[in-house]
Design a protein around this motif. Structure first.
Motif, PDB file in Angstrom:
ATOM      1  N   LYS A   1       7.956   5.050 -19.501  1.00  0.00           N
ATOM      2  CA  LYS A   1       8.205   3.634 -19.237  1.00  0.00           C
ATOM      3  C   LYS A   1       9.623   3.386 -18.740  1.00  0.00           C
ATOM      4  O   LYS A   1       9.879   2.411 -18.026  1.00  0.00           O
ATOM      5  CB  LYS A   1       7.964   2.819 -20.503  1.00  0.00           C
ATOM      6  N   GLU A   2      10.559   4.275 -19.115  1.00  0.00           N
ATOM      7  CA  GLU A   2      11.944   4.101 -18.689  1.00  0.00           C
ATOM      8  C   GLU A   2      12.064   4.069 -17.169  1.00  0.00           C
ATOM      9  O   GLU A   2      12.931   3.372 -16.624  1.00  0.00           O
ATOM     10  CB  GLU A   2      12.818   5.220 -19.259  1.00  0.00           C
ATOM     11  N   GLU A   3      11.218   4.822 -16.478  1.00  0.00           N
ATOM     12  CA  GLU A   3      11.257   4.803 -15.006  1.00  0.00           C
ATOM     13  C   GLU A   3      10.892   3.431 -14.468  1.00  0.00           C
ATOM     14  O   GLU A   3      11.463   2.957 -13.478  1.00  0.00           O
ATOM     15  CB  GLU A   3      10.313   5.862 -14.434  1.00  0.00           C
ATOM     16  N   LEU A   4       9.930   2.789 -15.113  1.00  0.00           N
ATOM     17  CA  LEU A   4       9.521   1.462 -14.664  1.00  0.00           C
ATOM     18  C   LEU A   4      10.626   0.441 -14.910  1.00  0.00           C
ATOM     19  O   LEU A   4      10.852  -0.452 -14.084  1.00  0.00           O
ATOM     20  CB  LEU A   4       8.241   1.032 -15.382  1.00  0.00           C
ATOM     21  N   TYR A   5      11.330   0.571 -16.041  1.00  0.00           N
ATOM     22  CA  TYR A   5      12.450  -0.330 -16.313  1.00  0.00           C
ATOM     23  C   TYR A   5      13.519  -0.178 -15.226  1.00  0.00           C
ATOM     24  O   TYR A   5      14.123  -1.164 -14.779  1.00  0.00           O
ATOM     25  CB  TYR A   5      13.064  -0.018 -17.677  1.00  0.00           C
ATOM     26  N   LYS A   6      13.755   1.064 -14.801  1.00  0.00           N
ATOM     27  CA  LYS A   6      14.754   1.294 -13.753  1.00  0.00           C
ATOM     28  C   LYS A   6      14.311   0.666 -12.436  1.00  0.00           C
ATOM     29  O   LYS A   6      15.121   0.051 -11.728  1.00  0.00           O
ATOM     30  CB  LYS A   6      14.978   2.795 -13.563  1.00  0.00           C
ATOM     31  N   GLN A   7      13.014   0.777 -12.116  1.00  0.00           N
ATOM     32  CA  GLN A   7      12.512   0.187 -10.870  1.00  0.00           C
ATOM     33  C   GLN A   7      12.648  -1.333 -10.902  1.00  0.00           C
ATOM     34  O   GLN A   7      12.981  -1.964  -9.885  1.00  0.00           O
ATOM     35  CB  GLN A   7      11.045   0.581 -10.639  1.00  0.00           C
ATOM     36  N   GLN A   8      12.392  -1.936 -12.067  1.00  0.00           N
ATOM     37  CA  GLN A   8      12.547  -3.384 -12.187  1.00  0.00           C
ATOM     38  C   GLN A   8      14.002  -3.790 -11.981  1.00  0.00           C
ATOM     39  O   GLN A   8      14.299  -4.778 -11.308  1.00  0.00           O
ATOM     40  CB  GLN A   8      12.075  -3.840 -13.561  1.00  0.00           C
ATOM     41  N   LEU A   9      14.926  -3.000 -12.531  1.00  0.00           N
ATOM     42  CA  LEU A   9      16.348  -3.270 -12.361  1.00  0.00           C
ATOM     43  C   LEU A   9      16.741  -3.179 -10.885  1.00  0.00           C
ATOM     44  O   LEU A   9      17.514  -4.017 -10.384  1.00  0.00           O
ATOM     45  CB  LEU A   9      17.168  -2.284 -13.189  1.00  0.00           C
ATOM     46  N   LEU A  10      16.208  -2.193 -10.182  1.00  0.00           N
ATOM     47  CA  LEU A  10      16.521  -2.033  -8.764  1.00  0.00           C
ATOM     48  C   LEU A  10      15.963  -3.192  -7.947  1.00  0.00           C
ATOM     49  O   LEU A  10      16.607  -3.647  -6.987  1.00  0.00           O
ATOM     50  CB  LEU A  10      15.961  -0.703  -8.256  1.00  0.00           C
ATOM     51  N   MET A  11      14.787  -3.687  -8.309  1.00  0.00           N
ATOM     52  CA  MET A  11      14.248  -4.868  -7.618  1.00  0.00           C
ATOM     53  C   MET A  11      15.159  -6.067  -7.830  1.00  0.00           C
ATOM     54  O   MET A  11      15.410  -6.845  -6.899  1.00  0.00           O
ATOM     55  CB  MET A  11      12.829  -5.189  -8.116  1.00  0.00           C
TER      56      MET A  11
END
Length: 492
Positions: free
Chosen positions: A324-334
């Motif tokens: 899930k940490e990867e998804l949190y990072k993608q949300q931050l990048l968005m």
């Protein structure tokens, strides 16, 4: 999607990049050039820099073909783990051989294939035997204890000296690989050690398209690189060594910045106290930032890529293939890029279709910006329906026309459910295309639709639910940029 808009000047890039590389060759006499990313089919670059062809780097190297030799590197660990290249769906082992064929068909000299991180892995030894049987020169590079920090051991006969010496015959040796983590840099540095021991003057340089060193740190093109490498924990950062040495702000990424002090020590150990570079940016030869012709077009293309990466990570998390940490990072990048999922035009259209029908739906946006949708029906799933509707739109065929008659679909459904034990009677994309190809022999509309298949390359698509691997593979082969909502379709 910036339909039809160009933001990158490929011809300018080809000229600037080849000249830059030859400057380095002439500086050292012999150059080991680490090629980061994909050398042949860099689809990420073509998506975030509209106008950049997927084989641009190969076209650039073709101008240096008479002086270049290619060495393909693959990690023994990747062979042992049967690691898959996600965009092609094949193993790194298979891709190494595919790349060799691609390069040789373009007239390049491929000198050898190198297996790195070798520690007697059975699958790696079997692959080495396969290469030997095929008449392909192959070499081993071994694991070195304490790599990369234990410099005294690394730069010794028991470190790099234990590795095979890769025999090369050109003054430009391009080190490439099927994917990241293959050991390209270690291969280059090992060769510098061996060349120096043999009295040969040789140098090292790195060609990494992303991050773009002369774009701002938070530029969407650079943020898109972070999104593409979220699983590697790469982070763009200001190169502090370049800033200190030259007073100039440039962008690099954490792994190169973190390893630079060690690299500098290794260079000094190999080259009798001389390090040719003052910063990680110095090591690079990338000129891609100099060929951006429309910054806003590239910004928007990069924002769209960040959204796609978010959806793909969400799907991987749902399938248990990513944390899930990867998804949190993608949300931050968005958030950093100032974009949201509905900025992807096909997302809203697919969700609206699902709301209207109460069932999973699909939307496809053609390269000219027009959008069609597909719904879940008795004969076709949404992926198949949207595909047929996209072909009808591209061919100028009225929407009410059936490209494939029900009488041609029903026998396939019977085969699937009655004889092959399938539970879902709806046709997948591959089955629908087979039915369309059969119909093309007797139907003018079906024939016209079939002829439009190449026009789908570069189209955008979104499914409101996770698609089957069969449908995903067909969309990939057609060159359609697909995203899926991270929901699993209910059975029944």
């Amino acid at each position: 999607m910036c339909a039809g808009k160009i933001g990158f000047d490929s011809q300018k890039y080809l000229k600037l990049q080849s000249e830059r590389i030859m400057e380095r060759v002439n500086q050292f006499g012999k150059l080991y050039l680490e090629f980061g990313g994909k050398l042949y089919d860099d689809n990420h670059a073509s998506r975030v820099l509209p106008g950049f062809a997927p084989d641009n780097k190969l076209k650039m190297l073709e101008q240096l073909k008479d002086r270049a030799e290619i060495v393909i590197v693959i990690s023994a660990e990747a062979i042992e783990q049967q690691k898959i290249r996600g965009d092609l769906g094949i193993t790194y082992e298979a891709d190494a051989l595919r790349l060799k064929d691609v390069f040789e068909k373009r007239g390049f000299y491929v000198g050898s294939i190198v297996i790195t991180k070798y520690a007697n892995q059975p699958a790696a030894a079997k692959f080495r035997q396969k290469l030997d049987n095929m008449g392909i020169r192959a070499y081993y590079l071994y694991n070195i204890e304490g790599y990369p920090s234990n410099v005294p051991l690394i730069v010794s006969d028991d470190g790099y000296g234990r590795n095979d010496y890769i025999e090369t015959s050109r003054d430009l040796v391009v080190i490439t690989a099927p994917g990241p983590g293959s050991g390209k840099m270690a291969t280059c540095l090992s060769q510098l050690y061996h060349e120096h021991k043999r009295g040969v003057t040789a140098g090292y340089a790195k060609f990494e398209t992303f991050p773009v060193w002369n774009l701002p740190l938070q530029h969407p093109v650079n943020l898109a690189y972070e999104a593409a490498t979220a699983d590697l924990d790469d982070v763009n950062m200001i190169d502090p060594y370049h800033l200190e040495a030259y007073g100039e702000t440039t962008v690099n990424y954490n792994r190169d910045v973190e390893i630079f002090p060690v690299l500098r020590t290794i260079f000094e150990s190999i080259l009798d106290g001389a390090c040719p570079y003052k910063s990680p940016t110095d090591m690079g030869v990338n000129m891609v930032g100099m060929a951006i012709s429309d910054d806003e077009v590239c910004r928007e293309a990069a924002r769209q890529e960040i959204i796609r990466r978010y959806f793909r990570t969400a799907a991987a998390v749902k399938r248990g293939l990513a944390p899930k940490e990867e998804l949190y990072k993608q949300q931050l990048l968005m958030n950093k890029a100032g974009c949201k999922t509905t900025d992807r035009a096909v997302v809203g259209k697919a969700l609206l279709k699902e709301e209207l029908t109460g069932k999973p739906a699909m939307a496809i946006q053609l390269m000219d910006g027009r959008i069609v949708t597909g719904k879940t029906a008795d004969l076709l799933g949404p992926a198949s329906a949207a595909l047929m509707n996209a072909l009808k739109l591209a061919a100028g065929i009225p929407d009410e026309v059936d490209l494939v008659e029900a009488s041609a679909i029903e026998p396939i459904q019977t085969l699937k459910t009655k004889y092959l034990g399938g539970h879902n009677p709806r046709l997948h994309s591959d089955e629908t295309l087979i039915a369309l190809s059969v119909s093309a022999s007797i139907s003018e509309n079906a024939r016209r639709a079939m002829e439009r298949l190449p026009e789908l390359r570069g189209a955008q698509a979104h499914s409101t639910v996770l698609m089957s691997s069969v449908d995903e593979n067909i969309y990939r082969k057609l060159g359609i940029e697909l995203t899926c909502g991270p929901e699993i379709e209910a059975k029944g």
